[in-house]
Design an enzyme around this catalytic site. Structure first.
Site, PDB file in Angstrom:
ATOM      1  N   ASN A   6      30.543  34.790  40.135  1.00  0.00           N
ATOM      2  CA  ASN A   6      30.620  36.240  39.935  1.00  0.00           C
ATOM      3  C   ASN A   6      31.761  36.517  38.951  1.00  0.00           C
ATOM      4  O   ASN A   6      32.931  36.389  39.302  1.00  0.00           O
ATOM      5  CB  ASN A   6      30.890  36.923  41.284  1.00  0.00           C
ATOM      6  CG  ASN A   6      31.069  38.423  41.154  1.00  0.00           C
ATOM      7  OD1 ASN A   6      30.807  39.001  40.097  1.00  0.00           O
ATOM      8  ND2 ASN A   6      31.517  39.062  42.230  1.00  0.00           N
ATOM      9  N   LYS A   8      32.578  39.356  37.670  1.00  0.00           N
ATOM     10  CA  LYS A   8      33.166  40.703  37.854  1.00  0.00           C
ATOM     11  C   LYS A   8      33.376  41.350  36.477  1.00  0.00           C
ATOM     12  O   LYS A   8      32.491  41.285  35.644  1.00  0.00           O
ATOM     13  CB  LYS A   8      34.456  40.622  38.665  1.00  0.00           C
ATOM     14  CG  LYS A   8      34.265  39.831  39.964  1.00  0.00           C
ATOM     15  CD  LYS A   8      35.456  39.859  40.838  1.00  0.00           C
ATOM     16  CE  LYS A   8      35.210  39.001  42.075  1.00  0.00           C
ATOM     17  NZ  LYS A   8      36.295  39.052  43.020  1.00  0.00           N
ATOM     18  N   HIS A  88      28.743  44.038  47.360  1.00  0.00           N
ATOM     19  CA  HIS A  88      30.039  43.371  47.189  1.00  0.00           C
ATOM     20  C   HIS A  88      31.163  44.291  47.666  1.00  0.00           C
ATOM     21  O   HIS A  88      31.137  45.500  47.436  1.00  0.00           O
ATOM     22  CB  HIS A  88      30.249  42.974  45.719  1.00  0.00           C
ATOM     23  CG  HIS A  88      31.388  42.025  45.550  1.00  0.00           C
ATOM     24  ND1 HIS A  88      32.701  42.447  45.557  1.00  0.00           N
ATOM     25  CD2 HIS A  88      31.415  40.679  45.422  1.00  0.00           C
ATOM     26  CE1 HIS A  88      33.481  41.375  45.433  1.00  0.00           C
ATOM     27  NE2 HIS A  88      32.725  40.305  45.349  1.00  0.00           N
ATOM     28  N   GLU A  90      34.050  44.856  46.614  1.00  0.00           N
ATOM     29  CA  GLU A  90      34.745  45.654  45.585  1.00  0.00           C
ATOM     30  C   GLU A  90      33.978  46.935  45.295  1.00  0.00           C
ATOM     31  O   GLU A  90      34.579  47.976  45.025  1.00  0.00           O
ATOM     32  CB  GLU A  90      34.965  44.807  44.323  1.00  0.00           C
ATOM     33  CG  GLU A  90      36.108  43.828  44.549  1.00  0.00           C
ATOM     34  CD  GLU A  90      36.047  42.570  43.718  1.00  0.00           C
ATOM     35  OE1 GLU A  90      35.254  42.509  42.765  1.00  0.00           O
ATOM     36  OE2 GLU A  90      36.792  41.633  44.052  1.00  0.00           O
ATOM     37  N   GLU A 157      31.900  37.137  52.705  1.00  0.00           N
ATOM     38  CA  GLU A 157      33.137  37.109  51.916  1.00  0.00           C
ATOM     39  C   GLU A 157      34.204  37.961  52.600  1.00  0.00           C
ATOM     40  O   GLU A 157      34.219  39.184  52.436  1.00  0.00           O
ATOM     41  CB  GLU A 157      32.881  37.691  50.526  1.00  0.00           C
ATOM     42  CG  GLU A 157      31.826  36.974  49.733  1.00  0.00           C
ATOM     43  CD  GLU A 157      31.988  37.256  48.256  1.00  0.00           C
ATOM     44  OE1 GLU A 157      32.354  36.325  47.535  1.00  0.00           O
ATOM     45  OE2 GLU A 157      31.791  38.408  47.835  1.00  0.00           O
ATOM     46  N   GLY A 163      40.071  36.704  45.935  1.00  0.00           N
ATOM     47  CA  GLY A 163      41.039  36.811  44.851  1.00  0.00           C
ATOM     48  C   GLY A 163      42.485  36.650  45.293  1.00  0.00           C
ATOM     49  O   GLY A 163      43.408  36.951  44.546  1.00  0.00           O
ATOM     50  N   SER A 193      38.183  32.845  47.475  1.00  0.00           N
ATOM     51  CA  SER A 193      39.115  31.809  47.020  1.00  0.00           C
ATOM     52  C   SER A 193      38.553  30.394  47.109  1.00  0.00           C
ATOM     53  O   SER A 193      39.269  29.449  47.440  1.00  0.00           O
ATOM     54  CB  SER A 193      40.449  31.927  47.778  1.00  0.00           C
ATOM     55  OG  SER A 193      41.056  33.180  47.472  1.00  0.00           O
TER      56      SER A 193
END
Ligand code: PEP
Length: 229
Positions: A6, A8, A88, A90, A157, A163, A193
């Site tokens: 991904n 991003k 996701h 985010e 996740e 991250g 990660s």
């Protein structure tokens, strides 16, 4: 195993093209049964040659229309994109995407036969509240989602592991994936990660069918190393 990258909001159209050209070469010796997927930014969607699938990180659930700043089905069909990430963290956290919107996207892209990587994950305070709280939180993210969809892949996740360089422990991944396995039979990915240093340990965990990788996928050598390990 499934290895999904991904990007991003990283990489440009030209750097994605260079990356994928290199990836096609470096993963040539990969195990035949392994699958590689790459989710570049929308501006880099295109037709690419190689033993990998290119998917969209997001799209709005419309064919086309008046949705400023979004892309719809028409823009994905141009490049024969048939795979999409939905849910996701985010998008849920930074862009305020509600479960209702996530479920609407899921239904729309399911109706159009897309392969869907559906992402779920809990924040740190829920993880700290214990296993039962984590399960309840994750199962709530299945609301409105057809878990029997044959082109579904679920990505677990934990938000606190994304991250941060701090992956979930092997035990936490194993117990969470076992809980998810009680609900779904589809492939289960872990994300948070994942990197060359921990890929072997993570892919060896029961009920882990692959990984969704952010930061460590941005460099083609690093992503290839994980695939070939
Ligand atoms: C992600 O956000 O999908 C992700 C797994 O990111 P990272 O690998 O950087 O934690």
């Amino acid at each position: 195993m499934i290895f999904a990258a991904n990007f991003k909001t990283n990489h440009t159209r030209s750097s994605t093209a260079a990356y994928l050209k290199q990836l096609a070469k470096t993963i040539a010796p990969k195990r035949a049964e392994d699958r590689v997927m790459v989710f570049p930014p929308a501006t880099a969607l295109d037709r690419y040659e190689g033993d990998f699938t290119v998917g969209a990180q997001n799209a709005y659930p419309v064919q086309n229309g008046a949705v400023t700043g979004e892309i719809g089905l028409e823009q994905l069909e141009e490049f024969d994109i048939r795979t999409i990430l939905i849910g996701h963290s985010e998008r849920r956290e930074l862009l305020g995407e509600s479960q209702e919107m996530v479920a609407k996207k899921f239904s729309f892209f399911k109706e159009h036969g897309f392969e869907i990587i559906y992402c779920i994950g809990e924040p740190l305070e829920v993880r700290e509240a214990g296993e039962e709280a984590v399960k309840a939180y994750l199962f709530a993210q299945f609301e409105g989602i057809d878990l029997s969809y044959e082109k579904l892949i679920v990505a677990y996740e934990p938000i606190w592991a994304i991250g941060t360089g701090r992956s979930a422990t092997t035990e936490a991944i194993a117990s969470t994936h076992a809980a998810l396995r009680s609900k779904v039979t589809v492939p289960l990915l872990y994300g948070g990660s994942v990197k060359p240093a921990n890929i072997t340990e993570i892919t060896a965990i029961d009920n882990v069918d692959g990984v969704l990788v952010g930061s460590a996928s941005l460099d083609v050598e690093s992503f290839s190393e994980m695939i070939l390990k």
